[in-house]
Design an enzyme around this catalytic site. Structure first.
Site, PDB file in Angstrom:
ATOM      1  N   GLU A 105      29.925  25.808 -16.909  1.00  0.00           N
ATOM      2  CA  GLU A 105      29.754  24.837 -18.088  1.00  0.00           C
ATOM      3  C   GLU A 105      28.311  24.248 -18.174  1.00  0.00           C
ATOM      4  O   GLU A 105      28.084  23.490 -17.302  1.00  0.00           O
ATOM      5  CB  GLU A 105      30.692  23.779 -18.150  1.00  0.00           C
ATOM      6  CG  GLU A 105      32.186  24.486 -18.398  1.00  0.00           C
ATOM      7  CD  GLU A 105      33.306  23.228 -18.443  1.00  0.00           C
ATOM      8  OE1 GLU A 105      34.034  23.450 -19.074  1.00  0.00           O
ATOM      9  OE2 GLU A 105      33.018  22.476 -17.441  1.00  0.00           O
TER      10      GLU A 105
ATOM     11  N   ASN B   4      38.026  20.988 -17.336  1.00  0.00           N
ATOM     12  CA  ASN B   4      38.470  19.764 -16.709  1.00  0.00           C
ATOM     13  C   ASN B   4      39.700  19.143 -17.863  1.00  0.00           C
ATOM     14  O   ASN B   4      40.502  18.634 -17.391  1.00  0.00           O
ATOM     15  CB  ASN B   4      37.894  18.995 -16.030  1.00  0.00           C
ATOM     16  CG  ASN B   4      37.281  19.628 -14.735  1.00  0.00           C
ATOM     17  OD1 ASN B   4      38.117  20.355 -14.068  1.00  0.00           O
ATOM     18  ND2 ASN B   4      36.336  18.897 -13.923  1.00  0.00           N
TER      19      ASN B   4
END
Ligand code: 3HC
Length: 289
Positions: free
Chosen positions: A156, A195
């Site tokens: 990311e 997450n």
């Protein structure tokens, strides 16, 4: 700076993530300095590389020459100035502690060349929380790898309000050159993409465990065999570290003040007992010594 101008990568932190990011970059042809204040951690990282690279040759994933070249590209040391002094791109993968990271970024800004990008691999600390201690906020971003970093394809790249287009594009290109499939986040958000999704799964799994509905083994088995995940949420937390689960949830709770974001009683208990998963030999599963 263009991708071809990146010759040397400095990875700060030789722990769970840092050692694998270092080896990966070395395999992909970059000179790499992996730096840590902890000599033992560096020895562990070096020991892993010493076994891992010949293992790749034995599995025919690398030729002997490629493995030797990767080894030659790698350097482990305790001196940040030496490691970052001639780096073109720095990936900070130190302990998840904001004050520590701010100190590291301040120091990196002093020792790394002015053109170098400073990225953080943090799982939840957005780069605007460290960019302000540097004189180059435009060259600061998040670059978040997944565990095990040698294997997982996603990275990311998170653009903070301070991050320049050029820096984000370069981080995306570097990730691609490390054979990853990066995704770009246009703005900072707690937990990024993965997450946030993962914690929804983990929270539900922990709720079911705390309610005594099923064992960790059976919840993992259901997630693997019904949803096709490569490993269940408890095995995965043992891999990534229950200390990390604790810190991620505490940070979120501090931010939102919502009691639903507090770490579950099981996570707190395991955190206090230092049953952090594979790294301490015990987590939701027992790994012996
Ligand atoms: N380090 C390096 N390589 C590893 C490894 C490790 N710890 N574990 C496995 N591998 C490699 C093996 O060498 C093998 O490589 P090869 O196929 O090229 O020879 C490959 O991975 C498959 O290994 P195995 O056959 O031994 O085992 P599995 O097929 O069970 O795969 C796994 C292991 C890759 C860990 C797989 O179970 C998996 O993908 N699990 C999910 C991991 C995941 O979800 N990670 C993201 C966590 S979230 C995160 O990191 C965010 C952070 O902020 C918390």
């Amino acid at each position: 700076m263009k991708i071809d101008d990146i010759r040397k990568v400095c990875v700060v932190g030789a722990g769970n993530m840092g050692h694998q990011i270092s080896i990966l970059a070395a395999i992909r042809g970059y000179r790499v300095s992996c730096v840590d204040v902890n000599e033992k951690q560096l020895q562990k990282a070096r020991g892993f590389a010493e076994k891992y690279l010949p293992g790749r040759v034995a599995k025919k994933k690398l030729t002997e020459d490629q493995a030797r070249q990767a080894w030659d590209n790698l350097e482990f040391n305790t001196d940040l100035k030496k490691a970052a002094g001639d780096a073109d791109f720095v990936i900070e993968a130190a302990t998840e502690n904001l004050e520590l990271k701010r100190k590291i970024f301040e120091k990196l800004d002093q020792v790394a060349p002015p053109h170098a990008v400073l990225a953080t691999n943090s799982s939840f600390i957005v780069s605007s929380m460290v960019a302000d201690v540097t004189s180059r906020p435009g060259k600061v971003c998040n670059m978040h790898f997944f565990n095990p970093a040698l294997v997982m394809k996603c990275v990311e790249v998170v653009k903070g309000p301070h991050t320049s287009e050029e820096t984000a594009a370069l981080a995306m290109e570097l990730a691609r050159s490390l054979n990853k499939e990066p995704v770009e986040l246009q703005k900072e958000i707690y937990g990024f993409l993965v997450n946030r999704i993962l914690s929804a799964i983990n929270n539900e799994a922990l709720y079911l465990l705390d309610q005594g509905v099923a064992s960790a083994q059976d919840i993992d088995s259901a997630v693997v065999n019904a949803l096709g995940h490569p490993m269940g949420p408890f095995k995965l937390q043992d891999l990534t570290g229950i200390d990390l689960t604790y810190h991620v949830m505490m940070e979120r709770y501090r931010e939102t003040g919502d009691p639903a974001d507090k770490p579950s009683p099981t996570v707190v208990e395991k955190y206090v007992k230092k049953e952090w998963g594979q790294k301490t030999g015990k987590g939701f599963y027992d790994y012996g010594k």
